[in-house]
Design a protein around this motif. Sequence first.
Motif, short mmCIF file in Angstrom:
data_model
loop_
_atom_site.label_atom_id
_atom_site.label_comp_id
_atom_site.label_asym_id
_atom_site.label_seq_id
_atom_site.Cartn_x
_atom_site.Cartn_y
_atom_site.Cartn_z
N ARG A 62 10.41 4.39 -6.26
CA ARG A 62 9.28 4.50 -7.17
C ARG A 62 8.11 3.64 -6.69
O ARG A 62 6.96 4.09 -6.68
CB ARG A 62 9.70 4.11 -8.59
CG ARG A 62 10.68 5.08 -9.20
CD ARG A 62 10.81 4.92 -10.70
NE ARG A 62 11.28 3.59 -11.09
CZ ARG A 62 11.47 3.21 -12.35
NH1 ARG A 62 11.22 4.05 -13.34
NH2 ARG A 62 11.92 2.00 -12.63
N PHE A 76 9.46 8.59 -12.74
CA PHE A 76 8.49 7.75 -13.42
C PHE A 76 8.55 7.96 -14.94
O PHE A 76 8.07 7.13 -15.71
CB PHE A 76 7.08 8.04 -12.92
CG PHE A 76 6.88 7.73 -11.46
CD1 PHE A 76 6.91 6.42 -11.00
CD2 PHE A 76 6.66 8.74 -10.54
CE1 PHE A 76 6.73 6.12 -9.66
CE2 PHE A 76 6.48 8.45 -9.20
CZ PHE A 76 6.51 7.14 -8.76
N LEU A 107 3.95 12.84 -8.81
CA LEU A 107 2.61 12.30 -8.56
C LEU A 107 1.65 13.35 -8.01
O LEU A 107 0.49 13.04 -7.73
CB LEU A 107 2.70 11.12 -7.59
CG LEU A 107 3.39 9.88 -8.13
CD1 LEU A 107 3.61 8.85 -7.01
CD2 LEU A 107 2.60 9.26 -9.27
N TRP A 147 4.51 5.17 -5.50
CA TRP A 147 3.39 4.73 -6.33
C TRP A 147 2.35 3.99 -5.48
O TRP A 147 1.14 4.21 -5.64
CB TRP A 147 3.89 3.83 -7.45
CG TRP A 147 2.85 3.47 -8.48
CD1 TRP A 147 1.92 2.48 -8.40
CD2 TRP A 147 2.63 4.12 -9.74
NE1 TRP A 147 1.14 2.45 -9.53
CE2 TRP A 147 1.55 3.45 -10.37
CE3 TRP A 147 3.25 5.18 -10.39
CZ2 TRP A 147 1.09 3.83 -11.62
CZ3 TRP A 147 2.78 5.56 -11.65
CH2 TRP A 147 1.71 4.89 -12.25
N THR A 207 3.17 -2.86 -7.55
CA THR A 207 3.14 -1.70 -8.43
C THR A 207 3.80 -2.05 -9.76
O THR A 207 4.46 -3.09 -9.87
CB THR A 207 3.90 -0.50 -7.81
OG1 THR A 207 5.31 -0.68 -8.02
CG2 THR A 207 3.61 -0.36 -6.32
N SER A 264 4.88 5.72 -20.84
CA SER A 264 5.25 6.81 -19.93
C SER A 264 5.50 8.08 -20.73
O SER A 264 6.14 8.05 -21.77
CB SER A 264 6.51 6.44 -19.13
OG SER A 264 7.65 6.40 -19.96
N HIS A 292 0.39 6.46 -3.37
CA HIS A 292 -0.51 7.25 -4.21
C HIS A 292 -1.70 6.42 -4.66
O HIS A 292 -2.84 6.94 -4.75
CB HIS A 292 0.27 7.77 -5.42
CG HIS A 292 -0.51 8.72 -6.27
ND1 HIS A 292 -1.11 8.34 -7.46
CD2 HIS A 292 -0.78 10.04 -6.12
CE1 HIS A 292 -1.73 9.39 -7.99
NE2 HIS A 292 -1.55 10.43 -7.21
N ALA A 293 -1.49 5.16 -4.95
CA ALA A 293 -2.57 4.29 -5.39
C ALA A 293 -3.63 4.10 -4.31
O ALA A 293 -4.78 3.77 -4.62
CB ALA A 293 -2.01 2.92 -5.81
#
Length: 253
Positions: A74, A123, A205, A78, A35, A130, A81-82
């Motif tokens: 994180r 994030f 997210l 992440w 990530t 960001s 979620h990916a």
Amino acid sequence: MNAAALSGSDFAVIGGTGMNQWPGLEIERRLAAETPFGAPSAPLLLGRVGAARAWFLARHGEGHKLPPHAINYRANLWALHAQGVQRVVAIAAVGAIAEWFTPGEIALPEDLIDYTWGREHSFSDGREGSALRHVEFTQPYSPQLREQLRSAAARCQVTVAGAGVMAVTQGPRLETAAEIRRLRRDGADMVGMTGMPEAALAAELGMDYACLAVSVNWAAGVKGLGDIHAEIAQSVELGMRKVRAVLAAMLDA
């Protein structure tokens, strides 16, 4: 939630102390994810429980080596979620502050208080690209996902002791009796070390997030001064059997 809804692998379990592996998960795929925030705690495992498919991530790493303050929260969120994960059930071994939360029982916390410090908690960190976001966090635990877990517990005849407020402390040491008295005054019913920033990152997210908390010992000064490690070992096994039953019932719905 039914098996068809989960066939797209949008459901994940993050396992903590006492559930560094998921017995009953027939592993189909092992993904060493990367990530923008580094590697997650462990490879993501995709497998089946009955007809349903789910992801599993060992929060403390393979071999249970990572202390709570050193977890790359994180990267963990992440990475999930990916892979399309939208629903996360976090398993947490906690100390009981409230009298109703006897060791060996499970609960579905409805709110939390964050006492951690120094963790990479967002994030939105000012790095290039960001965006600054003020994420709404009134309900850190998804009411819908909590209700699904409660219904699953009822179907498999596992008692949910209550809801309550989770205090999240830094760890890895356990708390002093004075600290627990403070947490009780603040309104906490249980104390763990990994619920934040995990819950907040899931919110950033847009993921539904809920916690299955297992009471593994009375928090400092609440009851007795016995062998706390023996108490934890006994209560972890009892509580995690209930957790596995609830997850299986949820996935089988």
